[in-house]
Design an enzyme around this catalytic site. Sequence first.
Site, PDB file in Angstrom:
ATOM      1  N   ASN A   1     -13.791   0.003  -6.687  1.00  0.00           N
ATOM      2  CA  ASN A   1     -14.938   0.879  -6.511  1.00  0.00           C
ATOM      3  C   ASN A   1     -15.379   1.436  -7.853  1.00  0.00           C
ATOM      4  OD1 ASN A   1     -14.346   0.514  -3.764  1.00  0.00           O
ATOM      5  ND2 ASN A   1     -13.089   2.360  -3.722  1.00  0.00           N
TER       6      ASN A   1
ATOM      7  N   SER B   1     -11.224  -1.129  -0.628  1.00  0.00           N
ATOM      8  CA  SER B   1      -9.837  -1.178  -0.135  1.00  0.00           C
ATOM      9  C   SER B   1      -9.793  -1.313   1.381  1.00  0.00           C
ATOM     10  CB  SER B   1      -9.070   0.071  -0.570  1.00  0.00           C
ATOM     11  OG  SER B   1      -9.742   1.244  -0.151  1.00  0.00           O
TER      12      SER B   1
ATOM     13  N   ASP C   1       0.835  -1.197   0.000  1.00  0.00           N
ATOM     14  CA  ASP C   1       0.000   0.000   0.000  1.00  0.00           C
ATOM     15  C   ASP C   1       0.877   1.257   0.000  1.00  0.00           C
ATOM     16  OD1 ASP C   1      -2.333   1.806   0.686  1.00  0.00           O
ATOM     17  OD2 ASP C   1      -3.302  -0.145   0.926  1.00  0.00           O
TER      18      ASP C   1
ATOM     19  N   HIS D   1      -3.780   5.603   3.708  1.00  0.00           N
ATOM     20  CA  HIS D   1      -4.450   4.400   3.201  1.00  0.00           C
ATOM     21  C   HIS D   1      -3.818   3.133   3.769  1.00  0.00           C
ATOM     22  CE1 HIS D   1      -6.197   1.771   0.011  1.00  0.00           C
ATOM     23  NE2 HIS D   1      -7.134   2.701  -0.021  1.00  0.00           N
TER      24      HIS D   1
END
Length: 384
Positions: free
Chosen positions: A189, A256, A70, A99
């Site tokens: 998404n 996520s 990430d 994130h």
Amino acid sequence: MRGPGILATVLALLLVAPPALPAQAHAAPVRCAPRKGGMQVAEPWGQRRLDPKRVWPLTTGEGVTVAIIDSGVDLKHPQIHVAKSVDFTGTGHRDCVGHGTAGAGIIAARYLKGVPFHGVAPGVRLISLKQTNDESGEVDTLARAIVAAADQGADVINVSIQAQDDPKLRQAVAYAVGKDAVIVAAAGNTTAEDGTPEPAYPAAYPGVLAVGSATRDGRRADFSNTATPVAVLGPGQDITSTWPGRAYMSGLEGTSFAAPYVAGVAALVRARHPELNQERVRWRITATADGGVGAGTGAGMVNPLLAVTAILPLEAVDAPVIAPPAPAPLPADAVSKAAQVDQGAIDLAIAIALGALCAVGLVVAARVFVPMGRRRGWRPGRES
């Protein structure tokens, strides 16, 4: 004399200007300013719904290595312990987006007394592979990070990134799956601006556990991609987790953040059932999910307790059992058998008892009536 002179010159140059380290070790991000989080945190609904603490008496994920690919992880957060951190961006290990820190917290935030938030599998060994300084990153870097995670011995690899199909990415996934890593990836998404949904990668590759996003009521979130072949759902709307700056962030949403919930469950399963390969772990997670209806829901919401404890058909029961085995039956001679009833002895005893009672009666009568007869001279009584 020329040799010693040259050597002295080289040594002097080395002292004045030491060799430069690789550029990526010194490079810094242009901007590293993640949104500011808060110091207060409440128990997230996803944590209440899945309730992974019910599994902790059996396992917290100890002995399992989880790699999170990430934007990096806040290495100073009190609830997150990172065993190893690798930077593929050349910008340092700081999480400039938040994130990665949020995903790491969902997977492995350690339990702290008085703090209502914790991860799904706080006992795992967590490694961070920073592949981006934003919320996307390059496919080549993502592929390199997946290969590196597999080489680091990761049992579970969390990829909360959606990318396009790419030969290098496909090969990296195949390589990691071949090394028996469970790859958990976000299904992606979609928004109105995106147009027709397209499959997200690496989630859409064979052998990857693709995770869609669920709402509080257990249905698929509207933004969760239906074009990706979803295996299960995880909480992915109105999420709370750890954040850079030793803080927390609420209101997060996206597949996520659903993927780390499932990655944590995969770690619990691998810790409790080390004999299962990555394919059987994925099958166990989908087979024990709560059930889904409609496109993009897969097998439904992931269920940590059932994923760890269920006894499934066609699965060898070689792992530690949930309850101790039943004790072996007692041998046939362990308890003495009751003796058979001797009816003859009972009848004799009754006869003797009756005879004794009669004898006692005669004795009592003699003691009462004999003295009376003597007083009367044995004459009969008079009529009145």
